[in-house]
Design an enzyme around this catalytic site. Structure first.
Site, short mmCIF file in Angstrom:
data_model
loop_
_atom_site.label_atom_id
_atom_site.label_comp_id
_atom_site.label_asym_id
_atom_site.label_seq_id
_atom_site.Cartn_x
_atom_site.Cartn_y
_atom_site.Cartn_z
N ASN A 7 17.49 -12.87 -4.50
CA ASN A 7 17.66 -14.14 -3.83
C ASN A 7 18.27 -15.22 -4.32
O ASN A 7 17.77 -15.82 -5.31
CB ASN A 7 16.20 -14.56 -3.12
N ARG A 91 18.99 -11.28 0.14
CA ARG A 91 18.67 -12.28 1.14
C ARG A 91 20.02 -12.91 1.71
O ARG A 91 20.65 -13.59 0.73
CB ARG A 91 17.48 -13.24 0.71
N HIS A 180 14.24 -17.97 9.19
CA HIS A 180 12.80 -17.55 8.51
C HIS A 180 12.54 -15.95 9.38
O HIS A 180 11.41 -15.61 9.29
CB HIS A 180 11.57 -18.24 9.02
N ARG A 241 12.50 -32.55 6.17
CA ARG A 241 13.43 -32.58 7.46
C ARG A 241 12.84 -33.06 8.65
O ARG A 241 11.77 -32.93 8.97
CB ARG A 241 13.60 -31.30 7.71
N GLU A 384 8.41 -11.95 2.06
CA GLU A 384 9.79 -11.69 2.39
C GLU A 384 10.37 -10.70 1.51
O GLU A 384 11.41 -10.02 1.87
CB GLU A 384 10.53 -13.08 2.25
#
Ligand code: ADP
Length: 399
Positions: A7, A91, A180, A241, A384
């Site tokens: 990643n 990823r 996601h 955010r 993940e």
């Protein structure tokens, strides 16, 4: 089969080496502050002491080189030679509309991937750099791209189309993509496994609640709608955010602050969310502590977050066609009984009620709903990297 999962961020790199037969993690580590003078490289391999190095790493090429050198190192290594690695799973945050599944990267695919950079200018360039570096350092080892957007490519057009002039979709691919996806897919499949059911037979809403947060409606094993959109800024209130706001607020803020659009967008990305409301921290642990000490703004931030998640869950029920299971995952979803309680308190009318004791005890991968209520509630730790490793294996076995 041994699979390396990578990643790559703009100045970081995280990796895990899996032995997939038994889901064993043979080695893992990360490089941070790549390109800076104070880079840190950490490597943990089974049966060896943690290796920590603070020598500068000029770029991702050097970082991947360091990680590969450690994997085959005579003393600390876990591999005899590089060719033991059956494939590398990368990823990749954005696959646009082109990539509905994971793919082996060949020169033609690499060229198509280039076009995705403009859809995710912060994330995709470092992700693709990771692929390029591995391609050059590991000749002959297949490189597989696994996308965060791919799982959501099953959304129907009425769910992904924005109500703006249609030519922006045709010409510029402006639409809801969702993110996601690797996590939502992993927890939905794991949930079905835990309940001993086929995932196609369940209507699930997965709540990935971390610093970045999103929801996904899964039915017939597919993502049918999700809370994030064209970018990961939209949907739920998050750590820093804003999530969904009135779009007209952007021009209001540009005018009010006499600042550029870039500065306002930066503020919505980095200074908003629960951090913006509370003025204290984006970390939910800090907010829970402050709230318990009577800080009203911390409490308001937690309530606003919980309400946005609950409202999001309600809004996804038409997509799922009802609801059998609600699943919590990621940093907040897995670790905060308080937040799960706050969210579910808005939803009892839907047949969603927590067993307080099971919730407080943080029981994982078991139904923690109140007996007799309609909707099962599970806390499922996301993984993940494991999902990327499995996807990589699946793609390689198909070739
Ligand atoms: P991301 O992958 O998006 O960076 P994570 O899924 O790792 O995010 O979640 C990080 C967030 O989880 C942190 O901001 C922190 O607030 C929250 N978190 C972690 N542990 C707890 C806890 N015990 N209680 C409340 N929040 C927690």
């Amino acid at each position: 089969m041994k699979i390396l999962v990578l990643n790559c961020g703009s100045s970081s790199l995280k990796y895990k080496l899996f032995e997939l037969g038994d889901n064993n993690v043979l080695a893992q580590g990360q490089a941070d502050r790549i390109g800076m003078t104070d880079a840190v490289f950490q490597h943990d391999a089974q049966g060896h002491e943690t290796f920590l190095n603070k020598t500068p790493l000029a770029n991702h090429h050097e970082a991947v080189h360091a990680l590969l050198a450690h994997l085959v190192d005579g003393q600390q290594g876990i591999l005899t030679e590089m060719s033991e690695i059956g494939g590398v799973g990368h990823r990749v945050v954005h696959g646009g509309e082109h990539f509905r599944t994971s793919v082996i990267v060949d020169p033609a695919i690499r060229e198509t991937l280039e076009a995705t950079k403009k859809l995710a200018p912060l994330h995709n360039p470092p992700n693709l750099m990771g692929i390029d570096v591995c391609t050059s350092l590991m000749p002959g080892v297949p490189q597989v791209a696994v996308f965060d957007t791919a799982f959501h490519q099953t959304m129907p057009p009425y769910a992904y189309t924005y109500a703006i002039p249609y030519h922006y979709y045709i010409d510029d691919h402006v639409r809801r993509y969702g993110f996601h996806g690797i996590s939502h897919r992993y927890v939905a499949c794991r949930t079905a496994e835990i309940l001993g059911k086929n995932v196609e037979a369940l209507r699930i809403i997965t709540c990935h609640l971390g610093a970045g947060s999103s929801l996904c409606a899964v039915a017939e094993g597919k993502s049918l709608d999700t809370s994030m959109g064209f970018t990961p800024l939209s949907g739920l209130v998050m750590g820093t955010r804003s999530g969904d706001i009135d779009p007209a607020l952007v021009s209001f803020l540009v005018e009010k602050e006499q600042s550029s659009l870039t500065q306002v967008m930066d503020m919505l990305n980095r200074e908003s969310g629960v951090f913006g409301i509370s003025g204290i921290s984006p970390d939910f642990r800090d907010l829970e502590k402050e709230s318990s000490l009577g800080n009203e703004r911390a409490r308001l931030a937690l309530d606003a977050y919980a309400y946005s998640v609950a409202k999001g869950i309600g809004s996804l029920i038409p997509a799922a066609g009802g609801l059998d299971v609600l699943v919590f995952t990621a940093g907040v979803g897995e670790n905060s009984p308080n937040m799960r309680r706050r969210i579910c308190a808005f939803l009892s009318w839907l047949g969603i009620s927590l067993d307080e004791e099971k919730n407080l005890n943080g029981i994982l991968e078991e139904d923690i709903s109140l007996p007799g209520t309609k909707v099962k509630i599970l806390v499922v730790p996301t993984d993940e990297e494991k999902m990327i490793a499995r996807e990589t294996r699946t793609v390689l076995q198909k070739q």
